[in-house]
Design an enzyme around this catalytic site. Structure first.
Site, PDB file in Angstrom:
ATOM      1  CG  ASP A   1      12.770  55.652  58.086  1.00 28.30           C
ATOM      2  OD1 ASP A   1      12.197  55.816  58.907  1.00 28.30           O
ATOM      3  OD2 ASP A   1      13.441  56.450  57.276  1.00 28.30           O
TER       4      ASP A   1
ATOM      5  CG  ASP B   1       9.574  61.353  57.695  1.00 21.67           C
ATOM      6  OD1 ASP B   1       8.729  61.841  56.799  1.00 21.67           O
ATOM      7  OD2 ASP B   1       9.350  61.378  58.786  1.00 21.67           O
TER       8      ASP B   1
END
Length: 228
Positions: free
Chosen positions: A9, A11
């Protein structure tokens, strides 16, 4: 079984970016002449909705429903302005990778383990973060990049992880996901992946269920392989 790829991922996982995103949203609202302002507590609630445009829509629907209707085109324009402000904030410096990320990625590269991204953020934001934190284009670090604007449904739907797996040409049981949020964990699990979650500033209080391995700091490759 051999680990073939790690899917990250972005953020909150690669870097603690959410505070800059919050500031960028507020800057875009101000520039548009709007009275909207997202404080930290409110933004933490809004993060339960994945995707920037979706977050704007959710805020209008849940908090400003008695105001004038905001159109899809207005939302898209606000999001474009926000993306520009976010890039400018990154260019201003000060953002660093989360501790342990650079080490984990370097260890994986040395072992021939492939690297990918599966994120709900836009490709422009991925590019901006990599240029800031690595001084490099993302393709020099990650073989595959699957972004939120490329799939019909964002996390917690599995779409973006399924896209990353398709581009890698790998089965889910050959890969692991690195996440920081509940929505991300559920997305990866739904795609059939094993998940390692390292909560971030905005997700520390979330419940991740019992199917993800929770770490308080970024694991090393050796630690991941021990339980793969």
């Amino acid at each position: 079984m051999t680990l073939s790829a790690i899917i990250f991922d972005v953020d909150g996982t690669l870097a603690e970016t959410e505070e800059l995103h919050r500031q960028a949203f507020n800057a875009a609202f101000t520039e548009a002449g709007m009275d909207w302002h997202w404080g930290r507590e409110l933004y933490g609630e809004l993060l339960k909705t994945t995707g920037g445009k979706e977050r704007i829509h959710a805020y209008h629907h849940n908090y400003k429903s008695n105001r004038a209707i905001i159109t899809r085109e207005q939302i898209a324009e606000l999001h474009r302005a926000k993306t520009l402000r976010y890039g400018e904030l990154l260019d201003g410096g000060g953002l660093e990778l989360r501790p342990g990320i650079a080490t984990l990625i370097e260890q994986a590269r040395q072992e021939g383990i492939r690297l990918a991204i599966a994120t709900t953020t836009s490709r422009a934001n991925v590019d901006a973060l990599c240029r800031t934190c690595w001084k490099s284009e993302p393709e020099r670090i990650f073989e595959v990049i699957a972004a939120g604007d490329e799939v019909p449904n964002k996390k917690p739907a599995p779409d973006v992880y399924l896209l990353a797996l398709e581009r890698l040409g790998l089965a889910a049981n050959k890969c692991v996901a690195i996440e920081d949020s509940r929505n991300g964990v559920f997305s990866a699990i739904e795609a059939g992946l094993r998940v390692h979650v390292i909560p971030s500033t905005y997700t520390a209080a979330e419940e991740f269920g019992d199917r993800a391995r929770i770490w308080q700091s970024m694991p090393t490759l050796e630690e991941i392989l021990q339980i793969f």
